[in-house]
Design a protein around this motif. Sequence first.
Motif, PDB file in Angstrom:
ATOM      1  N   THR A 168       0.844  -1.195   0.000  1.00  0.00           N
ATOM      2  CA  THR A 168       0.000   0.000   0.000  1.00  0.00           C
ATOM      3  C   THR A 168       0.879   1.245   0.000  1.00  0.00           C
ATOM      4  OG1 THR A 168      -1.662  -1.167   1.322  1.00  0.00           O
ATOM      5  CG2 THR A 168      -1.874   1.215   1.167  1.00  0.00           C
ATOM      6  N   VAL A 169       0.596   2.142  -0.912  1.00  0.00           N
ATOM      7  CA  VAL A 169       1.262   3.444  -0.951  1.00  0.00           C
ATOM      8  C   VAL A 169       0.185   4.475  -0.639  1.00  0.00           C
ATOM      9  CG1 VAL A 169       2.616   5.070  -2.299  1.00  0.00           C
ATOM     10  CG2 VAL A 169       2.869   2.603  -2.700  1.00  0.00           C
ATOM     11  N   GLU A 170       0.296   5.095   0.519  1.00  0.00           N
ATOM     12  CA  GLU A 170      -0.782   5.968   1.004  1.00  0.00           C
ATOM     13  C   GLU A 170      -0.248   7.352   1.360  1.00  0.00           C
ATOM     14  OE1 GLU A 170      -4.318   5.851   4.439  1.00  0.00           O
ATOM     15  OE2 GLU A 170      -2.933   4.164   4.154  1.00  0.00           O
ATOM     16  N   LYS A 171      -0.946   8.372   0.881  1.00  0.00           N
ATOM     17  CA  LYS A 171      -0.615   9.745   1.247  1.00  0.00           C
ATOM     18  C   LYS A 171      -1.178  10.052   2.631  1.00  0.00           C
ATOM     19  CE  LYS A 171      -0.421  11.704  -3.440  1.00  0.00           C
ATOM     20  NZ  LYS A 171      -0.973  12.748  -4.352  1.00  0.00           N
ATOM     21  N   LYS A 172      -0.639  11.065   3.246  1.00  0.00           N
ATOM     22  CA  LYS A 172      -1.109  11.435   4.581  1.00  0.00           C
ATOM     23  C   LYS A 172      -2.548  11.944   4.545  1.00  0.00           C
ATOM     24  CE  LYS A 172       3.507  12.298   6.365  1.00  0.00           C
ATOM     25  NZ  LYS A 172       4.459  13.255   6.973  1.00  0.00           N
ATOM     26  N   SER A 173      -3.006  12.338   3.356  1.00  0.00           N
ATOM     27  CA  SER A 173      -4.392  12.787   3.210  1.00  0.00           C
ATOM     28  C   SER A 173      -5.376  11.623   3.259  1.00  0.00           C
ATOM     29  CB  SER A 173      -4.559  13.519   1.878  1.00  0.00           C
ATOM     30  OG  SER A 173      -4.266  12.648   0.785  1.00  0.00           O
ATOM     31  N   GLY A 174      -4.863  10.380   3.071  1.00  0.00           N
ATOM     32  CA  GLY A 174      -5.721   9.197   3.126  1.00  0.00           C
ATOM     33  C   GLY A 174      -5.923   8.513   1.794  1.00  0.00           C
ATOM     34  N   SER A 175      -5.583   9.174   0.697  1.00  0.00           N
ATOM     35  CA  SER A 175      -5.720   8.557  -0.624  1.00  0.00           C
ATOM     36  C   SER A 175      -4.482   7.735  -0.933  1.00  0.00           C
ATOM     37  CB  SER A 175      -5.910   9.636  -1.695  1.00  0.00           C
ATOM     38  OG  SER A 175      -4.759  10.479  -1.749  1.00  0.00           O
ATOM     39  N   GLY A 176      -4.622   6.814  -1.889  1.00  0.00           N
ATOM     40  CA  GLY A 176      -3.476   5.998  -2.236  1.00  0.00           C
ATOM     41  C   GLY A 176      -3.832   4.876  -3.182  1.00  0.00           C
ATOM     42  N   ILE A 177      -2.933   3.896  -3.256  1.00  0.00           N
ATOM     43  CA  ILE A 177      -3.103   2.765  -4.155  1.00  0.00           C
ATOM     44  C   ILE A 177      -2.602   1.503  -3.460  1.00  0.00           C
ATOM     45  CG2 ILE A 177      -0.837   3.107  -5.251  1.00  0.00           C
ATOM     46  CD1 ILE A 177      -2.192   2.284  -7.909  1.00  0.00           C
ATOM     47  N   ALA A 178      -3.287   0.379  -3.712  1.00  0.00           N
ATOM     48  CA  ALA A 178      -2.936  -0.893  -3.084  1.00  0.00           C
ATOM     49  C   ALA A 178      -2.728  -1.943  -4.170  1.00  0.00           C
ATOM     50  CB  ALA A 178      -4.030  -1.338  -2.114  1.00  0.00           C
ATOM     51  N   PHE A 179      -1.669  -2.730  -4.002  1.00  0.00           N
ATOM     52  CA  PHE A 179      -1.356  -3.819  -4.927  1.00  0.00           C
ATOM     53  C   PHE A 179      -1.479  -5.136  -4.167  1.00  0.00           C
ATOM     54  CE2 PHE A 179       0.946  -0.075  -6.243  1.00  0.00           C
ATOM     55  CZ  PHE A 179       0.840  -0.040  -7.625  1.00  0.00           C
ATOM     56  N   GLU A 195      14.181 -17.170  -9.908  1.00  0.00           N
ATOM     57  CA  GLU A 195      15.307 -16.273  -9.650  1.00  0.00           C
ATOM     58  C   GLU A 195      15.116 -14.897 -10.270  1.00  0.00           C
ATOM     59  OE1 GLU A 195      18.796 -18.186 -11.062  1.00  0.00           O
ATOM     60  OE2 GLU A 195      18.669 -19.867  -9.632  1.00  0.00           O
ATOM     61  N   ASP A 196      14.180 -14.770 -11.189  1.00  0.00           N
ATOM     62  CA  ASP A 196      14.008 -13.502 -11.887  1.00  0.00           C
ATOM     63  C   ASP A 196      13.052 -12.578 -11.144  1.00  0.00           C
ATOM     64  OD1 ASP A 196      14.043 -11.486 -13.707  1.00  0.00           O
ATOM     65  OD2 ASP A 196      12.719 -12.477 -15.161  1.00  0.00           O
ATOM     66  N   HIS A 197      11.753 -12.821 -11.302  1.00  0.00           N
ATOM     67  CA  HIS A 197      10.750 -11.973 -10.650  1.00  0.00           C
ATOM     68  C   HIS A 197      10.080 -12.788  -9.562  1.00  0.00           C
ATOM     69  CE1 HIS A 197       8.882  -8.076 -10.806  1.00  0.00           C
ATOM     70  NE2 HIS A 197       7.668  -8.580 -10.809  1.00  0.00           N
ATOM     71  N   ARG A 198      10.245 -12.400  -8.305  1.00  0.00           N
ATOM     72  CA  ARG A 198       9.838 -13.223  -7.181  1.00  0.00           C
ATOM     73  C   ARG A 198       8.391 -13.017  -6.741  1.00  0.00           C
ATOM     74  NH1 ARG A 198      13.279 -15.125  -3.654  1.00  0.00           N
ATOM     75  NH2 ARG A 198      11.400 -16.175  -2.952  1.00  0.00           N
ATOM     76  N   TYR A 199       7.662 -12.146  -7.403  1.00  0.00           N
ATOM     77  CA  TYR A 199       6.262 -11.953  -7.012  1.00  0.00           C
ATOM     78  C   TYR A 199       5.440 -11.567  -8.234  1.00  0.00           C
ATOM     79  CZ  TYR A 199       7.018  -6.887  -7.213  1.00  0.00           C
ATOM     80  OH  TYR A 199       7.294  -5.610  -7.648  1.00  0.00           O
ATOM     81  N   VAL A 200       4.129 -11.800  -8.123  1.00  0.00           N
ATOM     82  CA  VAL A 200       3.192 -11.414  -9.182  1.00  0.00           C
ATOM     83  C   VAL A 200       2.105 -10.537  -8.578  1.00  0.00           C
ATOM     84  CG1 VAL A 200       3.586 -13.426 -10.629  1.00  0.00           C
ATOM     85  CG2 VAL A 200       1.881 -13.553  -8.828  1.00  0.00           C
ATOM     86  N   ILE A 201       1.579  -9.639  -9.380  1.00  0.00           N
ATOM     87  CA  ILE A 201       0.512  -8.735  -8.940  1.00  0.00           C
ATOM     88  C   ILE A 201      -0.824  -9.304  -9.399  1.00  0.00           C
ATOM     89  CG2 ILE A 201      -0.393  -6.386  -9.049  1.00  0.00           C
ATOM     90  CD1 ILE A 201       2.455  -5.480  -9.819  1.00  0.00           C
ATOM     91  N   GLY A 202      -1.771  -9.380  -8.467  1.00  0.00           N
ATOM     92  CA  GLY A 202      -3.101  -9.886  -8.795  1.00  0.00           C
ATOM     93  C   GLY A 202      -4.067  -8.787  -9.171  1.00  0.00           C
ATOM     94  N   ASN A 203      -4.236  -7.818  -8.257  1.00  0.00           N
ATOM     95  CA  ASN A 203      -5.163  -6.710  -8.481  1.00  0.00           C
ATOM     96  C   ASN A 203      -4.508  -5.398  -8.074  1.00  0.00           C
ATOM     97  OD1 ASN A 203      -6.916  -9.215  -7.758  1.00  0.00           O
ATOM     98  ND2 ASN A 203      -8.341  -7.850  -8.808  1.00  0.00           N
ATOM     99  N   VAL A 204      -5.030  -4.310  -8.637  1.00  0.00           N
ATOM    100  CA  VAL A 204      -4.578  -2.959  -8.277  1.00  0.00           C
ATOM    101  C   VAL A 204      -5.802  -2.148  -7.908  1.00  0.00           C
ATOM    102  CG1 VAL A 204      -3.315  -0.912  -9.004  1.00  0.00           C
ATOM    103  CG2 VAL A 204      -2.691  -3.146  -9.947  1.00  0.00           C
ATOM    104  N   LYS A 205      -5.774  -1.554  -6.707  1.00  0.00           N
ATOM    105  CA  LYS A 205      -6.935  -0.803  -6.226  1.00  0.00           C
ATOM    106  C   LYS A 205      -6.526   0.614  -5.840  1.00  0.00           C
ATOM    107  CE  LYS A 205     -10.310  -0.679  -2.430  1.00  0.00           C
ATOM    108  NZ  LYS A 205     -10.833  -1.387  -1.232  1.00  0.00           N
ATOM    109  N   ALA A 206      -7.224   1.598  -6.386  1.00  0.00           N
ATOM    110  CA  ALA A 206      -7.019   2.987  -5.998  1.00  0.00           C
ATOM    111  C   ALA A 206      -8.116   3.389  -5.017  1.00  0.00           C
ATOM    112  CB  ALA A 206      -7.049   3.893  -7.228  1.00  0.00           C
TER     113      ALA A 206
END
Length: 230
Positions: free
Chosen positions: A156-167, A175-186
């Motif tokens: 979660t990347v959240e501004k102090k105002s309360g808005s943000g985005i969650a992955f 060995e290459d990419h160790r994680y996958v993204i399922g959903n993105v929520k603003a």
Amino acid sequence: SRLFFWSGPPARRRAPAPRSAMFALPRRVLPVATRQGLASLRAPGSAFGLQRTAPACPLAARGFSSAAASKVVKTLQAEIKHEEEQYEQAKEIKAFLKKSDFKMVETDGDVNIMLEREVGDKVIRIEWQLTSPFDPNEEEEGGEGGEQEATDFCVTVEKKSGSGIAFYCSTQTGEDHRYVIGNVKAFASAEEKESVSGYNGPEFEDVDDKLQEAFDEYLAEVGMNNEVCD
């Protein structure tokens, strides 16, 4: 264990005792009751025609309960002391926190764990739940260890105002990419972020390829990398 959305299992209620058992006389009381006769069992004022019968040996019963409780307390105290004296944070975690800007946030008795850092006016949080390192099925099969189970987590990347985005992500082996993204929520506020019925955003695979690449670079910029997965 998975992410932090589930709650513990509902409390189990003890089934009510059968009606016949509720008024049964203890075996040790039966001979006394027999000698007294049915008349004494149907004395006026007694519930359901039965008189209350005192425990055969209340002091002995009380002493047994006290001794058992005392044993439990002493055993637990010894176990807690042993764990506190022997506990040592894993060297991998120590090494990661030493060179990282993240700090680990955890609460005693809570399975939720969080890495947290501040970048400008934003707060970055990586949250997941504890999982047991022991796999009983693996031991029964006699295997040395198969593919490691994925761990769900949320960045979660959240501004102090309360808005943000969650992955919403999951770890993966490789060995290459160790994680996958399922959903993105603003989200525009803390209330919208915590809403159970709120839309969790599109599937990451349905997002334009250029936007997927941009999100990957953004997560790397805020500190989400293979070291965190390790």
